[in-house]
Design a protein around this motif. Structure first.
Motif, PDB file in Angstrom:
ATOM      1  N   PRO A 388       0.817  -1.218   0.000  1.00  0.00           N
ATOM      2  CA  PRO A 388       0.000   0.000   0.000  1.00  0.00           C
ATOM      3  C   PRO A 388       0.848   1.264   0.000  1.00  0.00           C
ATOM      4  O   PRO A 388       1.935   1.299   0.570  1.00  0.00           O
ATOM      5  N   SER A 389       0.331   2.319  -0.634  1.00  0.00           N
ATOM      6  CA  SER A 389       1.050   3.590  -0.738  1.00  0.00           C
ATOM      7  C   SER A 389       0.041   4.724  -0.788  1.00  0.00           C
ATOM      8  O   SER A 389      -0.824   4.754  -1.669  1.00  0.00           O
ATOM      9  N   PHE A 390       0.137   5.668   0.146  1.00  0.00           N
ATOM     10  CA  PHE A 390      -0.797   6.791   0.207  1.00  0.00           C
ATOM     11  C   PHE A 390      -0.551   7.790  -0.921  1.00  0.00           C
ATOM     12  O   PHE A 390       0.588   8.059  -1.300  1.00  0.00           O
ATOM     13  N   ALA A 391      -1.644   8.379  -1.423  1.00  0.00           N
ATOM     14  CA  ALA A 391      -1.543   9.588  -2.252  1.00  0.00           C
ATOM     15  C   ALA A 391      -1.067  10.730  -1.367  1.00  0.00           C
ATOM     16  O   ALA A 391      -1.286  10.721  -0.155  1.00  0.00           O
ATOM     17  N   PRO A 392      -0.411  11.731  -1.927  1.00  0.00           N
ATOM     18  CA  PRO A 392       0.147  12.804  -1.102  1.00  0.00           C
ATOM     19  C   PRO A 392      -0.878  13.668  -0.373  1.00  0.00           C
ATOM     20  O   PRO A 392      -0.503  14.417   0.526  1.00  0.00           O
ATOM     21  N   ASN A 393      -2.167  13.568  -0.725  1.00  0.00           N
ATOM     22  CA  ASN A 393      -3.178  14.297   0.043  1.00  0.00           C
ATOM     23  C   ASN A 393      -3.891  13.399   1.051  1.00  0.00           C
ATOM     24  O   ASN A 393      -4.885  13.809   1.658  1.00  0.00           O
ATOM     25  N   SER A 394      -3.415  12.162   1.198  1.00  0.00           N
ATOM     26  CA  SER A 394      -3.927  11.184   2.169  1.00  0.00           C
ATOM     27  C   SER A 394      -5.322  10.662   1.829  1.00  0.00           C
ATOM     28  O   SER A 394      -5.913   9.921   2.614  1.00  0.00           O
ATOM     29  N   ARG A 395      -5.862  11.017   0.659  1.00  0.00           N
ATOM     30  CA  ARG A 395      -7.221  10.636   0.301  1.00  0.00           C
ATOM     31  C   ARG A 395      -7.341   9.228  -0.278  1.00  0.00           C
ATOM     32  O   ARG A 395      -8.358   8.557  -0.098  1.00  0.00           O
ATOM     33  N   MET A 396      -6.327   8.786  -1.038  1.00  0.00           N
ATOM     34  CA  MET A 396      -6.371   7.496  -1.712  1.00  0.00           C
ATOM     35  C   MET A 396      -5.157   6.658  -1.325  1.00  0.00           C
ATOM     36  O   MET A 396      -4.114   7.192  -0.929  1.00  0.00           O
ATOM     37  N   ILE A 397      -5.312   5.345  -1.466  1.00  0.00           N
ATOM     38  CA  ILE A 397      -4.222   4.409  -1.211  1.00  0.00           C
ATOM     39  C   ILE A 397      -4.068   3.525  -2.440  1.00  0.00           C
ATOM     40  O   ILE A 397      -5.017   2.857  -2.865  1.00  0.00           O
ATOM     41  N   ARG A 402      -4.452  -8.821  -7.456  1.00  0.00           N
ATOM     42  CA  ARG A 402      -4.447  -9.786  -8.551  1.00  0.00           C
ATOM     43  C   ARG A 402      -5.851  -9.908  -9.116  1.00  0.00           C
ATOM     44  O   ARG A 402      -6.850  -9.828  -8.389  1.00  0.00           O
ATOM     45  N   ALA A 403      -5.930 -10.100 -10.431  1.00  0.00           N
ATOM     46  CA  ALA A 403      -7.205 -10.319 -11.116  1.00  0.00           C
ATOM     47  C   ALA A 403      -6.915 -11.066 -12.407  1.00  0.00           C
ATOM     48  O   ALA A 403      -5.948 -10.752 -13.108  1.00  0.00           O
ATOM     49  N   GLY A 404      -7.721 -12.042 -12.714  1.00  0.00           N
ATOM     50  CA  GLY A 404      -7.527 -12.798 -13.947  1.00  0.00           C
ATOM     51  C   GLY A 404      -6.208 -13.535 -13.995  1.00  0.00           C
ATOM     52  O   GLY A 404      -5.658 -13.753 -15.082  1.00  0.00           O
ATOM     53  N   GLY A 405      -5.672 -13.902 -12.839  1.00  0.00           N
ATOM     54  CA  GLY A 405      -4.440 -14.674 -12.790  1.00  0.00           C
ATOM     55  C   GLY A 405      -3.171 -13.866 -12.948  1.00  0.00           C
ATOM     56  O   GLY A 405      -2.083 -14.444 -13.074  1.00  0.00           O
ATOM     57  N   ARG A 406      -3.257 -12.516 -12.911  1.00  0.00           N
ATOM     58  CA  ARG A 406      -2.047 -11.715 -13.007  1.00  0.00           C
ATOM     59  C   ARG A 406      -2.136 -10.486 -12.115  1.00  0.00           C
ATOM     60  O   ARG A 406      -3.212 -10.085 -11.671  1.00  0.00           O
ATOM     61  N   GLY A 407      -0.984  -9.896 -11.878  1.00  0.00           N
ATOM     62  CA  GLY A 407      -0.912  -8.748 -10.996  1.00  0.00           C
ATOM     63  C   GLY A 407      -1.479  -7.496 -11.635  1.00  0.00           C
ATOM     64  O   GLY A 407      -1.262  -7.231 -12.815  1.00  0.00           O
ATOM     65  N   ILE A 408      -2.206  -6.732 -10.839  1.00  0.00           N
ATOM     66  CA  ILE A 408      -2.744  -5.450 -11.275  1.00  0.00           C
ATOM     67  C   ILE A 408      -2.499  -4.420 -10.168  1.00  0.00           C
ATOM     68  O   ILE A 408      -2.108  -4.772  -9.056  1.00  0.00           O
ATOM     69  N   LEU A 409      -2.728  -3.163 -10.481  1.00  0.00           N
ATOM     70  CA  LEU A 409      -2.744  -2.119  -9.466  1.00  0.00           C
ATOM     71  C   LEU A 409      -4.184  -1.744  -9.170  1.00  0.00           C
ATOM     72  O   LEU A 409      -5.058  -1.856 -10.024  1.00  0.00           O
ATOM     73  N   ALA A 410      -4.409  -1.292  -7.959  1.00  0.00           N
ATOM     74  CA  ALA A 410      -5.727  -0.829  -7.558  1.00  0.00           C
ATOM     75  C   ALA A 410      -5.553   0.318  -6.579  1.00  0.00           C
ATOM     76  O   ALA A 410      -4.460   0.555  -6.060  1.00  0.00           O
ATOM     77  N   ALA A 411      -6.625   1.042  -6.350  1.00  0.00           N
ATOM     78  CA  ALA A 411      -6.599   2.140  -5.384  1.00  0.00           C
ATOM     79  C   ALA A 411      -7.928   2.165  -4.659  1.00  0.00           C
ATOM     80  O   ALA A 411      -8.971   1.784  -5.207  1.00  0.00           O
ATOM     81  N   ASP A 415     -11.488   6.162   3.146  1.00  0.00           N
ATOM     82  CA  ASP A 415     -12.708   5.776   3.850  1.00  0.00           C
ATOM     83  C   ASP A 415     -13.355   4.534   3.240  1.00  0.00           C
ATOM     84  O   ASP A 415     -14.424   4.098   3.687  1.00  0.00           O
ATOM     85  N   GLY A 416     -12.734   3.968   2.204  1.00  0.00           N
ATOM     86  CA  GLY A 416     -13.210   2.734   1.595  1.00  0.00           C
ATOM     87  C   GLY A 416     -14.337   2.889   0.600  1.00  0.00           C
ATOM     88  O   GLY A 416     -14.777   1.906   0.001  1.00  0.00           O
ATOM     89  N   ARG A 417     -14.811   4.117   0.344  1.00  0.00           N
ATOM     90  CA  ARG A 417     -15.977   4.315  -0.513  1.00  0.00           C
ATOM     91  C   ARG A 417     -15.665   4.239  -1.998  1.00  0.00           C
ATOM     92  O   ARG A 417     -16.480   3.760  -2.792  1.00  0.00           O
ATOM     93  N   VAL A 418     -14.512   4.754  -2.399  1.00  0.00           N
ATOM     94  CA  VAL A 418     -14.161   4.826  -3.823  1.00  0.00           C
ATOM     95  C   VAL A 418     -13.069   3.805  -4.114  1.00  0.00           C
ATOM     96  O   VAL A 418     -12.060   3.740  -3.397  1.00  0.00           O
ATOM     97  N   LYS A 419     -13.268   3.020  -5.169  1.00  0.00           N
ATOM     98  CA  LYS A 419     -12.279   2.005  -5.541  1.00  0.00           C
ATOM     99  C   LYS A 419     -11.966   2.114  -7.027  1.00  0.00           C
ATOM    100  O   LYS A 419     -12.848   2.391  -7.844  1.00  0.00           O
TER     101      LYS A 419
END
Length: 440
Positions: A388-397, A402-411, A415-419
């Protein structure tokens, strides 16, 4: 910009220079451009601000139109709802052309207007204003001069201004991310815009690359490479492309983390036996200073925003948990108590919380813990989430999954509301890190 300056006519508004950004953009010129990461957005904030982005005058002929990028940035945050600007007659580009009653009827809280013109030196003169519909006043007004290859970055910076004026918090659309892509037996360290566009390879190797970390000024990356057949910590300049091994001691050298002043790195070394945390100079000079003094495995250090303490992972209590200790020395205090497995701590830039990975029933999830209340919130349910890595305004991580058998990035929002989910056209994507805000 202050409120007073934001409301001045453009002739009195400071011109925002992009010269430093040109230099930063050239740092990646040697790397081949890669396809953009594709972002899928789910969820939204508790309340969304309705805003209309009117197509800028004369942007139709640009190689990169500005308003679609601005709209996408704001939508990606989950905090804004775009209002259709179509059908206005005349289309407003100047404050006196804004029909506030019509925008109010459409439900817009704010309207963004602007224009593009070719300057005498060949660059584009880009002007925009943010108009408050309820108060019928201008709340921001900026001028940018940008070359053609800076148009997308300029759009991100405009979105940052809008975000800040309407939320009171800094925007991070003009920041960057770094991550590792594995294609077959080849590893590549990439840097891209925060929306996944403009990806460039800054390092390619047949050996693993892990743990990239941004310097506080955004001009250097520290990372671990196995090209010497063992883990060695390197620091690479993104301005020149030059790099040097700064931790290549006997045994393993891993988990670099920058001090807030950019002068030192906390690293994990096994030079004296088991894995312990040391301080080294970021230029590789001097003698390492040992911070932890345990018989356990201590690793994954991360500095607090004020540089006075570090969080780190240790199994000194039997299982991996997160501890905090002063950089100046002193006892370490355990800070995680929920669950038997908590690793990879990262401070939020505002210093109020930290994110980490927690294992629950065989699933690895991104969590966040508030320092004051010690309350823990599980933010993801991907099952194999990490880094995990925070955005510089602390709003997103930002994190790896993993998805479909391979590595992906996600954010995920704090507060867990936006993905968000970032997918590449090929390869496993992993080891992400969000850059600081630079060149503002």
């Amino acid at each position: 910009m202050s409120q007073k300056k934001a409301n001045m006519p453009f002739s009195m508004v400071p011109v925002i220079s992009l010269l430093r950004i040109v230099v930063f953009g050239l740092l990646l010129a040697a790397g081949a451009a890669r396809a953009a990461l594709t972002i899928e957005i789910t969820g939204a904030g508790a309340s969304q601000i309705p805003v209309a982005i009117v197509p800028f005058r004369a942007e139709e002929g640009l190689a990169q139109r500005l308003t679609p990028v601005i709209e996408a940035d704001l939508a990606r945050s989950g905090l804004f709802r775009t209002v259709d600007p179509g059908g206005m007659n005349p289309v407003p580009h100047e404050p006196e052309q804004v029909n506030y009653a019509q925008w109010r009827a459409r439900g817009a809280d704010a309207v963004v207007i602007g224009s593009v013109a070719k300057a005498a030196d060949g660059r584009y003169d880009i002007r925009f204003r943010v108009m408050d519909v309820a108060k019928q006043v201008q709340i921001a007004g900026f001028v940018y001069f940008a070359s053609e290859n800076q148009l997308r970055l300029t759009a991100h910076k405009i979105a940052d201004v809008i975000y800040e004026k309407l939320t009171g918090e800094p925007g991070v659309f003009a920041t960057r991310i770094t991550y590792v892509v594995k294609r077959g037996a080849r590893y590549e360290l990439h840097v891209a815009d925060a929306d996944g566009f403009g990806a460039q390879s800054v390092l390619s190797s047949n050996e693993p690359i892990i743990s990239p970390a941004w310097s506080p000024d955004g001009t250097r990356l520290a990372y671990v490479s196995f090209e010497q057949k063992k883990p060695v910590v390197y620091v690479q300049s993104l301005l020149s492309g030059s790099r040097q091994a700064v931790a290549a001691f006997r045994g393993s050298n891993s988990a670099p983390a920058w001090s807030p002043d950019g002068r030192r790195l906390a690293v994990t070394l096994t030079r004296d036996g088991n894995s312990q945390i040391y301080l080294i100079n970021a230029d590789g000079t001097g003698v390492p200073q040992r911070l932890t003094q345990s018989s356990a495995i201590d690793t994954e250090a991360n500095f607090s925003p004020d540089g006075q303490s570090i969080l780190f992972t240790s199994d000194r209590g039997g299982g991996p948990q997160i501890y905090r200790m002063p950089v100046a020395g002193g006892p370490a205090q355990r800070v995680t108590f929920d669950g038997s497995y908590n690793v990879s701590p990262r401070h939020s830039p505002d210093g109020k919380s930290f994110t980490f990975i927690q294992r629950n029933g065989g699933r690895f999830s991104v969590a966040v813990q508030d320092f004051a209340s010690r309350q823990v919130q599980i933010l993801t349910d991907g099952g194999v989430d990490e880094s995990p890595s925070f955005a510089p305004n602390s709003r997103m991580i930002l994190y790896a999954s993993r998805a479909g058998g391979r590595g992906i990035l996600a954010a995920v929002s704090s507060d867990g509301r936006v993905k968000q989910r970032f997918t590449a056209d090929a390869g496993d994507v992993r080891e992400p890190a969000w850059s600081p805000v630079v060149n503002k």
